[in-house]
Design an enzyme around this catalytic site. Structure first.
Site, PDB file in Angstrom:
ATOM      1  N   GLU A 251       4.151 -17.194  -5.258  1.00 60.06           N
ATOM      2  CA  GLU A 251       4.493 -15.845  -4.779  1.00 60.06           C
ATOM      3  C   GLU A 251       3.299 -15.197  -4.071  1.00 60.06           C
ATOM      4  OE1 GLU A 251       7.907 -13.531  -6.861  1.00 60.06           O
ATOM      5  OE2 GLU A 251       6.401 -13.954  -8.388  1.00 60.06           O
ATOM      6  N   HIS A 252       2.712 -15.932  -3.152  1.00 59.56           N
ATOM      7  CA  HIS A 252       1.619 -15.390  -2.362  1.00 59.56           C
ATOM      8  C   HIS A 252       1.439 -16.235  -1.107  1.00 59.56           C
ATOM      9  CE1 HIS A 252      -0.525 -18.435  -4.926  1.00 59.56           C
ATOM     10  NE2 HIS A 252      -1.061 -18.733  -3.749  1.00 59.56           N
TER      11      HIS A 252
END
Length: 310
Positions: free
Chosen positions: A226-227
């Protein structure tokens, strides 16, 4: 020139003080309290109740039987299905009220399915899809599809599964529609004494690795990643078990399954990545082009979209 006006059904109650944008339609038996703020081009269907401290963006659809309580925020282009339930107090008691109700945010373009229940204080991410009847107890990441009770991630919107090397058969390298992402077969040898997989720098790893780390013991209900990175390159190999990886360059999105220790996934900078569907025994090995630098991470999806579209 066509005049843009609102439409309020004769049986709707829109109290004085409510702010209603142009071209918004309010249908029968809906009730909107004075402090509510509603954008333009919305469609508010029969028997919808909207309290005072509620903000609704533009082009929002709210289907029949929905109640929006104080603290609910619906951003632009949100869809709320019939009888979806929002809550704003984790410990409700009759005639006892908190100093302020918890804020619940449904981000741009997200959809809430019929009869879903959203616990208070959560954020439904941009473009996410909450399935019918789901009970959402945690924040939902951008573009995630969640179903069940409690709701769990089952996939990502517009992220088709890309074939692995074994499935493609005719190639040891499969490129992605996501800019720069490549899934590649590295050298591997089967032997009665034990199998070997080998990744050579610059040949199989298109950068000089400065750091290697491993991810394991991840519950299958959790997601990692999630980045995106500003400058860092990564090569991922699932050396045991299996995981799924979603990659996203801000224009297109694809999902890859890593389930063999000789299949690598190269992710360049400025690509959003999500790791999920970890098998119980999964071990993910990651080679990185730089030492750890927290300033190189982009952890907010909206910030990532602004960066890649600039």
């Amino acid at each position: 020139m066509e005049t843009i006006t609102n439409y309020f059904h004769p049986q709707a109650i829109v109290e004085d003080g409510a702010s209603i944008g142009e071209n918004t339609r309010v249908w029968a038996y809906a009730h909107i309290l004075p402090g509510a703020v509603i954008g333009r081009d919305c469609n508010i269907c029969d028997q919808v109740f909207i309290e005072n401290d509620v903000v609704v963006g533009n082009r929002v659809t709210i289907k029949c039987g929905v109640q929006l309580w104080d603290g609910v925020r619906l951003e632009d282009d949100v869809f709320v299905g019939p009888n979806a339930t929002f809550t704003n107090d984790r410990f409700p008691r009759s005639k006892q009220y908190p100093d302020a109700f918890t804020k619940t945010v449904v981000s741009v373009g997200a959809s809430i399915g019929a009869n879903a229940t959203i616990l208070p204080g959560l954020k439904i991410g941009r473009g996410a899809m909450v399935g019918a009847g789901a009970v959402v107890t945690r924040d939902v990441p951008p573009n995630a599809i969640v179903v069940g009770n409690p709701a769990r991630i089952t996939g990502y919107v517009d992220a088709p599964s890309k074939p692995t090397i074994a499935e493609s058969r005719d190639s040891k390298c499969v490129s992605s529609s996501v800019d720069g992402v490549v899934i590649r077969e590295i050298q591997h040898v089967k032997d009665l004494r034990g199998d070997i997989s080998v990744a050579e720098v610059l040949k199989d790893i298109p950068f000089d690795p400065r750091r290697i780390f491993f991810v394991y013991n991840v519950p299958d209900s959790r997601i990692r990643g999630e980045h995106a990175h500003k400058t860092l390159h990564e090569l991922l190999v699932c050396v045991q078990g299996s995981i799924s990886v979603v990659v996203d360059d801000g224009r297109k999105r694809e999902e890859f399954r890593l389930d063999r220790p000789w299949i690598s996934l190269y992710i360049p900078p400025r690509v959003w990545r999500i790791h999920y569907k970890y098998s119980r025994d999964a071990i993910l090995a990651v080679a990185a082009s730089h030492e750890y630098d927290c300033s190189d991470y982009i952890r907010d999806y909206n910030e990532f979209l602004e960066l890649v579209r600039r």
